[in-house]
Design an enzyme around this catalytic site. Structure first.
Site, mmCIF file in Angstrom:
data_model
loop_
_atom_site.group_PDB
_atom_site.id
_atom_site.type_symbol
_atom_site.label_atom_id
_atom_site.label_comp_id
_atom_site.label_asym_id
_atom_site.label_seq_id
_atom_site.Cartn_x
_atom_site.Cartn_y
_atom_site.Cartn_z
ATOM 1 N N HIS A 1 -47.742 44.761 -33.106
ATOM 2 C CA HIS A 1 -46.527 45.367 -33.644
ATOM 3 C C HIS A 1 -46.116 44.648 -34.929
ATOM 4 O O HIS A 1 -46.046 43.434 -34.965
ATOM 5 C CB HIS A 1 -45.419 45.294 -32.587
ATOM 6 C CG HIS A 1 -44.176 46.000 -32.987
ATOM 7 N ND1 HIS A 1 -42.940 45.519 -32.691
ATOM 8 C CD2 HIS A 1 -43.976 47.165 -33.662
ATOM 9 C CE1 HIS A 1 -42.025 46.347 -33.152
ATOM 10 N NE2 HIS A 1 -42.635 47.355 -33.746
ATOM 11 N N HIS B 1 -44.024 48.660 -58.016
ATOM 12 C CA HIS B 1 -45.469 48.469 -57.905
ATOM 13 C C HIS B 1 -45.815 46.978 -57.856
ATOM 14 O O HIS B 1 -46.725 46.569 -57.126
ATOM 15 C CB HIS B 1 -46.188 49.154 -59.063
ATOM 16 C CG HIS B 1 -47.680 49.177 -58.921
ATOM 17 N ND1 HIS B 1 -48.320 49.691 -57.819
ATOM 18 C CD2 HIS B 1 -48.665 48.737 -59.738
ATOM 19 C CE1 HIS B 1 -49.621 49.576 -57.962
ATOM 20 N NE2 HIS B 1 -49.861 48.992 -59.127
ATOM 21 N N ALA C 1 -51.909 55.695 -55.824
ATOM 22 C CA ALA C 1 -52.328 56.241 -54.528
ATOM 23 C C ALA C 1 -52.642 55.073 -53.589
ATOM 24 O O ALA C 1 -53.802 54.795 -53.279
ATOM 25 C CB ALA C 1 -53.525 57.169 -54.701
ATOM 26 N N ASN C 2 -51.584 54.385 -53.191
ATOM 27 C CA ASN C 2 -51.684 53.209 -52.343
ATOM 28 C C ASN C 2 -50.556 53.253 -51.318
ATOM 29 O O ASN C 2 -49.455 53.724 -51.628
ATOM 30 C CB ASN C 2 -51.521 51.928 -53.172
ATOM 31 C CG ASN C 2 -52.474 51.857 -54.335
ATOM 32 O OD1 ASN C 2 -53.676 51.760 -54.147
ATOM 33 N ND2 ASN C 2 -51.937 51.923 -55.549
#
Length: 129
Positions: free
Chosen positions: A20, A96, A119-120
């Site tokens: 978790h 970013h 695109a991460n």
């Protein structure tokens, strides 16, 4: 031999060990990989496999309670922003630069061949109960 789910032995092993709040990153082909973080590079040509293809497969195999993306994704890559928001309920946006710093805590970075900006995603593991 496994019949369903992630067949990549390295990914399957890492996913089985997640607890978790542990985090993994799915990245495009340009995200820098921090020293000391395991990277499983799935890319084989520019654009393949795609970010959204790998995201869907991982989400089918992993319980995710939260995700993090770069705030820049919203304007610089509306298509991927839509895909992410359609797939995951709880998403936090960070700069970013903050995103790249956060990847240092990932148990693994899954590098795709995706060649579109930002695109991460960082996925935080949930629990099945």
């Amino acid at each position: 031999m496994k019949k369903h789910g992630i067949l990549n032995r390295d990914l399957a092993g890492i996913f089985a060990k997640l607890g978790h709040t542990d985090q993994i990153t799915i990245s495009d082909c340009g995200l820098p990989i921090p020293d000391g973080v395991t990277c499983i590079d799935l890319s084989y040509i520019l654009g393949k496999p795609s970010f959204d293809e790998i995201l869907a497969i991982v989400l089918d195999d992993l319980v995710v309670e939260k995700a993090y993306v770069a705030a820049e994704m919203k304007t610089a890559n509306a298509k991927m922003h839509y895909v992410v928001n359609k797939s995951i309920e709880q998403i936090s946006e960070v700069s970013h630069e903050e995103f790249k710093a956060m990847t240092r805590q990932s148990k693994v970075i899954i590098r795709t061949g995706e060649a579109s900006p930002y695109a991460n995603i960082i996925l935080q593991a949930g629990v099945i109960f």
